[in-house]
Scaffold this motif. Structure first.
Motif, PDB file in Angstrom:
ATOM      1  N   LEU A 115       0.601   4.465   4.955  1.00 28.70           N
ATOM      2  CA  LEU A 115       1.481   5.347   5.714  1.00 28.70           C
ATOM      3  C   LEU A 115       1.217   6.817   5.387  1.00 28.70           C
ATOM      4  N   ILE A 116       0.881   7.099   4.133  1.00 29.61           N
ATOM      5  CA  ILE A 116       0.538   8.476   3.760  1.00 29.61           C
ATOM      6  C   ILE A 116      -0.710   8.931   4.519  1.00 29.61           C
ATOM      7  N   GLY A 117      -1.712   8.035   4.619  1.00 24.42           N
ATOM      8  CA  GLY A 117      -2.916   8.383   5.356  1.00 24.42           C
ATOM      9  C   GLY A 117      -2.654   8.585   6.836  1.00 24.42           C
ATOM     10  N   LEU A 118      -1.821   7.731   7.427  1.00 29.25           N
ATOM     11  CA  LEU A 118      -1.512   7.875   8.854  1.00 29.25           C
ATOM     12  C   LEU A 118      -0.699   9.131   9.139  1.00 29.25           C
ATOM     13  N   ARG A 119       0.092   9.571   8.162  1.00 25.51           N
ATOM     14  CA  ARG A 119       0.903  10.771   8.376  1.00 25.51           C
ATOM     15  C   ARG A 119       0.093  12.052   8.152  1.00 25.51           C
ATOM     16  N   ASN A 120      -0.714  12.071   7.109  1.00 26.53           N
ATOM     17  CA  ASN A 120      -1.422  13.308   6.743  1.00 26.53           C
ATOM     18  C   ASN A 120      -2.737  13.478   7.486  1.00 26.53           C
ATOM     19  N   GLN A 121      -3.495  12.405   7.673  1.00 27.91           N
ATOM     20  CA  GLN A 121      -4.791  12.495   8.349  1.00 27.91           C
ATOM     21  C   GLN A 121      -4.980  11.264   9.235  1.00 27.91           C
ATOM     22  N   PRO A 122      -4.267  11.210  10.351  1.00 26.99           N
ATOM     23  CA  PRO A 122      -4.312  10.006  11.200  1.00 26.99           C
ATOM     24  C   PRO A 122      -5.695   9.712  11.770  1.00 26.99           C
ATOM     25  N   ASN A 123      -6.430  10.757  12.177  1.00 30.77           N
ATOM     26  CA  ASN A 123      -7.753  10.531  12.770  1.00 30.77           C
ATOM     27  C   ASN A 123      -8.713   9.912  11.761  1.00 30.77           C
ATOM     28  N   LEU A 124      -8.708  10.436  10.535  1.00 30.64           N
ATOM     29  CA  LEU A 124      -9.606   9.915   9.512  1.00 30.64           C
ATOM     30  C   LEU A 124      -9.217   8.497   9.096  1.00 30.64           C
ATOM     31  N   SER A 125      -7.923   8.224   9.036  1.00 31.98           N
ATOM     32  CA  SER A 125      -7.471   6.881   8.654  1.00 31.98           C
ATOM     33  C   SER A 125      -7.866   5.853   9.703  1.00 31.98           C
ATOM     34  N   ILE A 210      -7.549  -6.050 -18.829  1.00 31.96           N
ATOM     35  CA  ILE A 210      -8.461  -5.697 -17.739  1.00 31.96           C
ATOM     36  C   ILE A 210      -7.798  -5.897 -16.383  1.00 31.96           C
ATOM     37  N   GLN A 211      -7.065  -7.001 -16.206  1.00 33.23           N
ATOM     38  CA  GLN A 211      -6.451  -7.274 -14.910  1.00 33.23           C
ATOM     39  C   GLN A 211      -5.370  -6.256 -14.573  1.00 33.23           C
ATOM     40  N   ALA A 212      -4.616  -5.807 -15.574  1.00 31.80           N
ATOM     41  CA  ALA A 212      -3.631  -4.748 -15.312  1.00 31.80           C
ATOM     42  C   ALA A 212      -4.337  -3.463 -14.888  1.00 31.80           C
ATOM     43  N   TYR A 213      -5.445  -3.142 -15.552  1.00 28.83           N
ATOM     44  CA  TYR A 213      -6.192  -1.929 -15.207  1.00 28.83           C
ATOM     45  C   TYR A 213      -6.819  -2.047 -13.817  1.00 28.83           C
ATOM     46  N   VAL A 214      -7.377  -3.211 -13.489  1.00 28.63           N
ATOM     47  CA  VAL A 214      -8.009  -3.403 -12.182  1.00 28.63           C
ATOM     48  C   VAL A 214      -6.978  -3.284 -11.059  1.00 28.63           C
ATOM     49  N   PHE A 215      -5.793  -3.832 -11.273  1.00 28.37           N
ATOM     50  CA  PHE A 215      -4.730  -3.760 -10.269  1.00 28.37           C
ATOM     51  C   PHE A 215      -4.407  -2.300  -9.939  1.00 28.37           C
ATOM     52  N   VAL A 216      -4.206  -1.488 -10.975  1.00 30.68           N
ATOM     53  CA  VAL A 216      -3.850  -0.084 -10.762  1.00 30.68           C
ATOM     54  C   VAL A 216      -5.056   0.708 -10.249  1.00 30.68           C
ATOM     55  N   LEU A 217      -6.250   0.366 -10.721  1.00 34.63           N
ATOM     56  CA  LEU A 217      -7.449   1.068 -10.269  1.00 34.63           C
ATOM     57  C   LEU A 217      -7.681   0.873  -8.777  1.00 34.63           C
ATOM     58  N   LEU A 218      -7.522  -0.344  -8.286  1.00 26.68           N
ATOM     59  CA  LEU A 218      -7.710  -0.597  -6.858  1.00 26.68           C
ATOM     60  C   LEU A 218      -6.649   0.125  -6.025  1.00 26.68           C
ATOM     61  N   LEU A 219      -5.428   0.179  -6.530  1.00 27.67           N
ATOM     62  CA  LEU A 219      -4.402   0.944  -5.820  1.00 27.67           C
ATOM     63  C   LEU A 219      -4.778   2.429  -5.749  1.00 27.67           C
ATOM     64  N   SER A 220      -5.341   2.952  -6.830  1.00 26.97           N
ATOM     65  CA  SER A 220      -5.753   4.355  -6.816  1.00 26.97           C
ATOM     66  C   SER A 220      -6.919   4.578  -5.844  1.00 26.97           C
ATOM     67  N   LEU A 221      -7.802   3.601  -5.707  1.00 28.43           N
ATOM     68  CA  LEU A 221      -8.893   3.736  -4.736  1.00 28.43           C
ATOM     69  C   LEU A 221      -8.364   3.707  -3.300  1.00 28.43           C
ATOM     70  N   TYR A 222      -7.355   2.849  -3.043  1.00 27.28           N
ATOM     71  CA  TYR A 222      -6.731   2.843  -1.719  1.00 27.28           C
ATOM     72  C   TYR A 222      -6.045   4.176  -1.452  1.00 27.28           C
ATOM     73  N   LEU A 223      -5.457   4.748  -2.492  1.00 24.46           N
ATOM     74  CA  LEU A 223      -4.798   6.050  -2.342  1.00 24.46           C
ATOM     75  C   LEU A 223      -5.839   7.140  -2.071  1.00 24.46           C
ATOM     76  N   GLN A 224      -6.996   7.044  -2.717  1.00 25.05           N
ATOM     77  CA  GLN A 224      -8.036   8.054  -2.552  1.00 25.05           C
ATOM     78  C   GLN A 224      -8.528   8.109  -1.105  1.00 25.05           C
ATOM     79  N   GLU A 225      -8.531   6.967  -0.427  1.00 34.62           N
ATOM     80  CA  GLU A 225      -9.001   6.939   0.952  1.00 34.62           C
ATOM     81  C   GLU A 225      -8.016   7.609   1.905  1.00 34.62           C
ATOM     82  N   ASN A 226      -6.793   7.801   1.483  1.00 30.21           N
ATOM     83  CA  ASN A 226      -5.754   8.275   2.407  1.00 30.21           C
ATOM     84  C   ASN A 226      -5.155   9.622   2.037  1.00 30.21           C
ATOM     85  N   VAL A 227      -5.712  10.303   1.045  1.00 31.68           N
ATOM     86  CA  VAL A 227      -5.215  11.649   0.703  1.00 31.68           C
ATOM     87  C   VAL A 227      -6.364  12.655   0.785  1.00 31.68           C
TER      88      VAL A 227
END
Length: 227
Positions: A115-125, A210-227
């Protein structure tokens, strides 16, 4: 009474009352809280050092608007790490072996990044759904495939964490059951089994971290695509 190996993953009950809320709140009680003293104790200093190092490492590739998520991601990392490690103790329950709990973490946070990506940069998302230079006939098919791959991300987050922790707990229970059976029959084999159980327990500690780190890391990568 013969119990199933999967009974350890059922939600604990006390007088018919589920204790899932207590299992989720316990890590926050164990963590040290900041004090007003000029000098912190060793445990609080270690916690602050870990949080600072983790936050810098996690937010390094993310644009500046995404740094607002630092508190959420750091808190989620500490929470998942505490749940995973506490679940390795005897006579404890691991809430992160429940798919519903993991999806409860993954779906809202993933949806927030979208939703952050659709609000801030809809064309790129929306451009992520269609690679550049796609032939005209493949456009509808690729849009469907990319949409499915986008929607399956939170499910993959939850299933990955659940499957890894569940498999590790099952292996530990299977080997420990065989160890007790072999103690009276073949002590030499039982000693080797005990050594294997010790190494597997150390491996599970690493998997929990490792699994706790991977969970948060993937969320940060999804966030990186939308900000």
């Amino acid at each position: 009474m013969v119990t199933s190996f999967f009974d350890q993953f059922s939600s604990p009950l006390f007088m018919g009352i589920p204790l899932m809320a207590l299992a989720l709140l316990l890590p926050w009680i164990l963590l040290p809280t900041p004090s007003s003293r000029w000098l912190n104790n060793r445990l609080l200093t270690l916690q602050n050092w870990f949080l600072g190092m983790f936050t810098r490492q996690l937010l390094l590739p993310i644009n500046h608007p995404g740094h607002k998520w630092a508190l959420i991601l750091a808190s989620l990392m500490i929470f998942l790490l505490s749940l995973n490690l506490l679940g390795l103790l005897p006579y404890t329950f691991t809430p992160t072996t429940q798919l519903s709990i993991n999806l409860g973490f993954a779906v809202p946070l993933w949806l927030a990044t979208v939703l952050i990506g659709l609000r801030n940069q809809p064309n790129l998302s929306l451009a992520h759904l269609l690679p550049e230079g796609t032939p005209l006939l493949l456009i509808p098919i690729l849009i469907i495939i990319e949409t499915i791959s986008l929607m399956i991300r939170p499910l993959a987050l939850g299933v990955r964490l659940t499957a890894n922790l569940t498999a590790g707990h099952l292996l530990i229970q299977l080997i420990s059951t065989g160890l007790f059976v072999l103690l009276s029959l073949q002590p030499a084999v039982a000693i080797l089994t005990g050594a294997l159980l010790l190494m597997l327990s150390l491996l599970e500690v690493a998997v929990a971290i490792i699994q706790a780190y991977v969970f948060v890391l993937l969320l940060s990568l999804y966030l990186q695509e939308n900000v």
